[in-house]
Design a protein around this motif. Sequence first.
Motif, PDB file in Angstrom:
ATOM      1  N   SER A  90      54.522  21.020  35.275  1.00 55.98           N
ATOM      2  CA  SER A  90      53.712  22.019  34.578  1.00 55.98           C
ATOM      3  C   SER A  90      54.399  23.381  34.682  1.00 55.98           C
ATOM      4  CB  SER A  90      52.327  22.097  35.219  1.00 55.98           C
ATOM      5  OG  SER A  90      52.430  22.666  36.512  1.00 55.98           O
ATOM      6  N   ILE A 145      38.478  28.504  26.077  1.00 58.74           N
ATOM      7  CA  ILE A 145      39.613  28.822  25.202  1.00 58.74           C
ATOM      8  C   ILE A 145      40.057  27.583  24.437  1.00 58.74           C
ATOM      9  CG2 ILE A 145      42.031  29.560  25.168  1.00 58.74           C
ATOM     10  CD1 ILE A 145      39.997  31.830  25.650  1.00 58.74           C
ATOM     11  N   LEU A 146      40.114  26.424  25.114  1.00 56.71           N
ATOM     12  CA  LEU A 146      40.501  25.187  24.442  1.00 56.71           C
ATOM     13  C   LEU A 146      39.525  24.849  23.325  1.00 56.71           C
ATOM     14  CD1 LEU A 146      42.360  22.745  24.203  1.00 56.71           C
ATOM     15  CD2 LEU A 146      40.968  21.623  25.959  1.00 56.71           C
ATOM     16  N   HIS A 176      36.977  29.042  31.999  1.00 55.08           N
ATOM     17  CA  HIS A 176      37.720  29.850  31.024  1.00 55.08           C
ATOM     18  C   HIS A 176      38.630  28.973  30.163  1.00 55.08           C
ATOM     19  CE1 HIS A 176      40.212  33.041  29.356  1.00 55.08           C
ATOM     20  NE2 HIS A 176      41.277  32.395  29.820  1.00 55.08           N
ATOM     21  N   GLU A 177      39.373  28.073  30.810  1.00 57.16           N
ATOM     22  CA  GLU A 177      40.294  27.212  30.053  1.00 57.16           C
ATOM     23  C   GLU A 177      39.547  26.307  29.080  1.00 57.16           C
ATOM     24  OE1 GLU A 177      42.947  25.174  32.687  1.00 57.16           O
ATOM     25  OE2 GLU A 177      43.934  27.031  33.300  1.00 57.16           O
ATOM     26  N   ARG A 178      38.404  25.753  29.502  1.00 59.80           N
ATOM     27  CA  ARG A 178      37.625  24.905  28.590  1.00 59.80           C
ATOM     28  C   ARG A 178      37.121  25.714  27.396  1.00 59.80           C
ATOM     29  NH1 ARG A 178      35.982  22.485  33.489  1.00 59.80           N
ATOM     30  NH2 ARG A 178      34.128  23.801  33.610  1.00 59.80           N
ATOM     31  N   GLY A 226      38.319  29.605  36.555  1.00 57.04           N
ATOM     32  CA  GLY A 226      39.492  29.337  35.729  1.00 57.04           C
ATOM     33  C   GLY A 226      39.286  28.124  34.838  1.00 57.04           C
ATOM     34  N   ASP A 227      38.675  27.069  35.386  1.00 51.99           N
ATOM     35  CA  ASP A 227      38.403  25.865  34.597  1.00 51.99           C
ATOM     36  C   ASP A 227      37.439  26.162  33.451  1.00 51.99           C
ATOM     37  OD1 ASP A 227      40.064  24.383  36.223  1.00 51.99           O
ATOM     38  OD2 ASP A 227      38.429  23.480  37.394  1.00 51.99           O
TER      39      ASP A 227
END
Length: 79
Positions: A11, A61-62, A57-59, A54-55
């Motif tokens: 990653s 944005i995705l 936020h990422e979900r 963070g998770d």
Amino acid sequence: MFFLQDRFIYSASDLAIAVGCEYQSLYLLDIKLGLRPKPHFAPDEMLERSAELGDVHERRILAELEEKYGPTMRRPTGA
């Protein structure tokens, strides 16, 4: 880093670790391959909360990107 079928995938975070300290990257690879035991650390509540945020936020944005551009290809969970 994770395995995807028979391929080993790094990653962006793994690459950043390797740039900072190649030995840390190799150490983490040894753990992933089962050549070293995974070290145990005491729970860190601030780190856990930051990871949760963070998770989320990422979900979010995705979901926005998928709404705009369509669905993405997902990697297997638990990798």
